[in-house]
Design a protein around this motif. Structure first.
Motif, PDB file in Angstrom:
ATOM      1  N   GLU A   1       0.832  -1.199   0.036  1.00 21.19           N
ATOM      2  CA  GLU A   1       0.002  -0.066  -0.069  1.00 21.19           C
ATOM      3  C   GLU A   1       0.872   1.336   0.121  1.00 21.19           C
ATOM      4  OE1 GLU A   1      -2.963   0.138  -0.369  1.00 21.19           O
ATOM      5  OE2 GLU A   1      -3.250  -1.951  -0.481  1.00 21.19           O
ATOM      6  N   VAL A   2       1.870   1.288   0.690  1.00 25.10           N
ATOM      7  CA  VAL A   2       2.716   2.385   0.794  1.00 25.10           C
ATOM      8  C   VAL A   2       3.275   2.627  -0.523  1.00 25.10           C
ATOM      9  CG1 VAL A   2       5.108   3.288   1.481  1.00 25.10           C
ATOM     10  CG2 VAL A   2       3.502   2.262   3.177  1.00 25.10           C
ATOM     11  N   ASP A   3       3.956   1.496  -1.436  1.00 29.92           N
ATOM     12  CA  ASP A   3       4.402   1.750  -2.481  1.00 29.92           C
ATOM     13  C   ASP A   3       3.441   2.275  -3.644  1.00 29.92           C
ATOM     14  OD1 ASP A   3       6.864   0.538  -1.990  1.00 29.92           O
ATOM     15  OD2 ASP A   3       6.362  -1.323  -2.288  1.00 29.92           O
ATOM     16  N   GLN A   4       1.937   1.684  -3.617  1.00 28.12           N
ATOM     17  CA  GLN A   4       1.130   2.221  -4.561  1.00 28.12           C
ATOM     18  C   GLN A   4       0.859   3.800  -4.098  1.00 28.12           C
ATOM     19  OE1 GLN A   4      -2.566   0.245  -3.911  1.00 28.12           O
ATOM     20  NE2 GLN A   4      -3.747   1.604  -5.509  1.00 28.12           N
ATOM     21  N   ALA A   5       0.781   4.252  -2.933  1.00 27.22           N
ATOM     22  CA  ALA A   5       0.508   5.565  -2.570  1.00 27.22           C
ATOM     23  C   ALA A   5       1.552   6.461  -3.059  1.00 27.22           C
ATOM     24  CB  ALA A   5       0.613   5.752  -1.051  1.00 27.22           C
ATOM     25  N   MET A   6       2.970   6.017  -2.852  1.00 24.88           N
ATOM     26  CA  MET A   6       3.963   6.805  -3.525  1.00 24.88           C
ATOM     27  C   MET A   6       3.891   6.811  -5.130  1.00 24.88           C
ATOM     28  SD  MET A   6       5.424   7.959  -0.914  1.00 24.88           S
ATOM     29  CE  MET A   6       6.783   8.795  -1.964  1.00 24.88           C
ATOM     30  N   ARG A   7       3.506   5.873  -5.609  1.00 26.39           N
ATOM     31  CA  ARG A   7       3.485   5.821  -7.081  1.00 26.39           C
ATOM     32  C   ARG A   7       2.262   6.735  -7.605  1.00 26.39           C
ATOM     33  NH1 ARG A   7       2.301   1.135  -7.452  1.00 26.39           N
ATOM     34  NH2 ARG A   7       0.326   0.733  -7.840  1.00 26.39           N
ATOM     35  N   ILE A   8       1.393   6.800  -6.576  1.00 22.28           N
ATOM     36  CA  ILE A   8       0.224   7.688  -7.216  1.00 22.28           C
ATOM     37  C   ILE A   8       0.651   9.159  -7.080  1.00 22.28           C
ATOM     38  CG2 ILE A   8      -1.958   8.778  -6.493  1.00 22.28           C
ATOM     39  CD1 ILE A   8      -2.899   5.799  -5.463  1.00 22.28           C
TER      40      ILE A   8
ATOM     41  N   VAL B   1       6.479  10.825   5.799  1.00 23.29           N
ATOM     42  CA  VAL B   1       5.266  10.918   6.422  1.00 23.29           C
ATOM     43  C   VAL B   1       4.714   9.530   6.191  1.00 23.29           C
ATOM     44  CG1 VAL B   1       2.834  11.729   6.424  1.00 23.29           C
ATOM     45  CG2 VAL B   1       4.719  13.299   6.138  1.00 23.29           C
ATOM     46  N   VAL B   2       4.756   9.016   4.937  1.00 25.20           N
ATOM     47  CA  VAL B   2       4.156   7.676   4.882  1.00 25.20           C
ATOM     48  C   VAL B   2       4.701   6.512   5.399  1.00 25.20           C
ATOM     49  CG1 VAL B   2       3.746   5.944   2.825  1.00 25.20           C
ATOM     50  CG2 VAL B   2       3.118   8.305   2.520  1.00 25.20           C
ATOM     51  N   ASP B   3       6.073   6.578   5.599  1.00 25.67           N
ATOM     52  CA  ASP B   3       7.043   5.668   6.281  1.00 25.67           C
ATOM     53  C   ASP B   3       6.724   5.842   7.889  1.00 25.67           C
ATOM     54  OD1 ASP B   3       8.272   4.801   4.250  1.00 25.67           O
ATOM     55  OD2 ASP B   3      10.015   6.051   4.391  1.00 25.67           O
ATOM     56  N   SER B   4       6.457   7.004   8.499  1.00 23.87           N
ATOM     57  CA  SER B   4       5.922   6.980   9.847  1.00 23.87           C
ATOM     58  C   SER B   4       4.603   6.514  10.019  1.00 23.87           C
ATOM     59  CB  SER B   4       6.115   8.469  10.321  1.00 23.87           C
ATOM     60  OG  SER B   4       5.319   9.322   9.693  1.00 23.87           O
ATOM     61  N   LEU B   5       3.692   6.853   9.040  1.00 22.85           N
ATOM     62  CA  LEU B   5       2.307   6.238   9.267  1.00 22.85           C
ATOM     63  C   LEU B   5       2.494   4.723   8.916  1.00 22.85           C
ATOM     64  CD1 LEU B   5      -0.793   6.785   9.359  1.00 22.85           C
ATOM     65  CD2 LEU B   5      -0.769   7.212   6.961  1.00 22.85           C
ATOM     66  N   ALA B   6       3.366   4.149   8.331  1.00 23.75           N
ATOM     67  CA  ALA B   6       3.233   2.793   7.893  1.00 23.75           C
ATOM     68  C   ALA B   6       3.668   2.249   9.392  1.00 23.75           C
ATOM     69  CB  ALA B   6       4.239   2.314   6.796  1.00 23.75           C
ATOM     70  N   THR B   7       4.758   2.739   9.822  1.00 28.79           N
ATOM     71  CA  THR B   7       5.092   2.309  11.285  1.00 28.79           C
ATOM     72  C   THR B   7       4.123   2.235  12.283  1.00 28.79           C
ATOM     73  OG1 THR B   7       7.225   2.963  10.707  1.00 28.79           O
ATOM     74  CG2 THR B   7       6.654   2.505  13.046  1.00 28.79           C
ATOM     75  N   PHE B   8       3.253   3.244  12.218  1.00 34.04           N
ATOM     76  CA  PHE B   8       2.045   3.392  13.221  1.00 34.04           C
ATOM     77  C   PHE B   8       0.997   2.201  12.930  1.00 34.04           C
ATOM     78  CE2 PHE B   8      -2.453   4.945  13.931  1.00 34.04           C
ATOM     79  CZ  PHE B   8      -2.312   5.197  15.270  1.00 34.04           C
ATOM     80  N   ILE B   9       0.901   2.118  11.744  1.00 34.22           N
ATOM     81  CA  ILE B   9      -0.250   1.068  11.443  1.00 34.22           C
ATOM     82  C   ILE B   9       0.298  -0.239  11.586  1.00 34.22           C
ATOM     83  CG2 ILE B   9      -1.196   0.045   9.141  1.00 34.22           C
ATOM     84  CD1 ILE B   9      -1.247   2.881   7.797  1.00 34.22           C
ATOM     85  N   LYS B  10       1.438  -0.581  11.514  1.00 30.30           N
ATOM     86  CA  LYS B  10       2.014  -2.054  11.785  1.00 30.30           C
ATOM     87  C   LYS B  10       1.873  -2.379  13.390  1.00 30.30           C
ATOM     88  CE  LYS B  10       5.595  -2.232   8.129  1.00 30.30           C
ATOM     89  NZ  LYS B  10       6.985  -2.247   8.131  1.00 30.30           N
TER      90      LYS B  10
END
Length: 315
Positions: A144-151, A168-177
């Protein structure tokens, strides 16, 4: 009133339309960019509406055809995400509603069923791949992170903007994990409530939905202890495992109390003679204006003791 052949023809036509609408909603983020992601929330509506109007078999056809197409055209985790977040709930919600369950119980049962089916699918995937569930979750989040960055890249952001977005996306991904399980349940819950609201709006004379008005709706009083325990576990527990459990419980319970706060707002607006446009603006601000969601959640929590919906006599 339509006769039986006409009803059958209408059901076939609307089923075909429902399949297309479901696929469009599911791929909204990929097709329309960040704004199109809002369409994802509407993914279960077509199958649920057709199930309520023409019977559960019609909804099953929509979910089955969409699943078969995803199995051929998309990675397996996309199919799993569709069934877990949207597909199973789009069948369970109308089924429980047709059993004359109250709307809140129908939502609860459909969310529980969707979560159990998702757990079963995840276990099957782990047994066949000999992996671990945290690795599977990490793969899904990374995809999902890769798809968001591609968009974002396709949207024309500059390199400096992309670098900031990546952080921002990486920190959000850590929180989601760390809160994946609670956020998943909360996500299914939000999707089911939105689907229910749209079913209520579309029902006309086609079907009935049982239960009290949303403005009168309350959570069980004893649930507040779950919120208190989760808060203490998150902030004061000496063990990381307990803090992780508290974090995931809060991710589930806080949206529920936001909904109760929203019911308080609905009760207040029903007593006021505001124009519909003004009421719609107030509801929109509740969702998007910071820190209104936090305030409304607090209203939902303290409604247990203060009872904001009780009429006050003016001296």
């Amino acid at each position: 009133m339509l006769n039986r052949p006409a009803m059958r023809g209408q059901a076939v036509l609307l089923t075909a339309v429902g399949i297309g609408v479901t696929l469009l909603s599911l791929q909204g983020g990929s097709l329309l960019g960040p704004m199109g992601a809002v369409l994802n929330l509407l993914t279960p509506v077509a199958a649920a509406y057709l199930s309520m109007r023409f019977g559960l078999r019609t909804g099953i056809v929509v979910v089955a055809v969409v699943s078969l197409l995803l199995l051929q055209l998309a990675p397996i985790y996309t199919l799993t995400a569709y069934l877990g977040l949207f597909g199973v709930g789009s069948l369970l919600l109308p089924w429980f509603l047709q059993q004359r369950q109250s709307w809140d119980r129908a939502v609860f049962f459909s969310v529980a069923g969707a979560v159990l089916v998702t757990i079963a699918m995840a276990l099957v995937a782990l047994l066949t791949s000999e992996g671990r569930i945290d690795q599977l979750v990490g793969q899904v989040i990374q995809a999902e992170v890769d798809q968001a960055m591609r968009i974002y890249r396709e949207a024309g952001f500059s390199e400096s903007q992309l670098q900031q977005l990546q952080e921002v996306v990486d920190s959000l991904a850590t929180f989601i994990k760390q809160t994946f399980y609670g956020l998943f349940v909360a996500g299914v819950l939000a999707i089911q409530f939105l689907c229910l609201a749209i079913l209520q709006w579309l029902k006309k004379n086609h079907y009935q939905i049982s239960g009290s008005r949303f403005a009168n709706w309350r959570l069980p009083a004893g649930l507040i202890w779950g919120l208190i325990v989760a808060g203490f576990a998150m902030f004061f527990a000496p063990l990381e495992a307990l803090a992780l459990l508290g974090r995931n419980l809060l991710a589930i319970l806080l949206p529920l109390y936001f909904l109760q706060g929203l019911a308080v707002v609905s009760s207040y607006l029903q007593r006021k003679a505001y124009p519909p446009a003004v009421k719609g603006l107030i509801y929109a601000l509740v969702f998007i204006l910071n820190p209104m969601p936090l305030i409304i959640t607090g209203v939902g929590v303290f409604d247990l003791w203060i009872d904001f919906r009780k009429p006050r006599n003016k001296d």
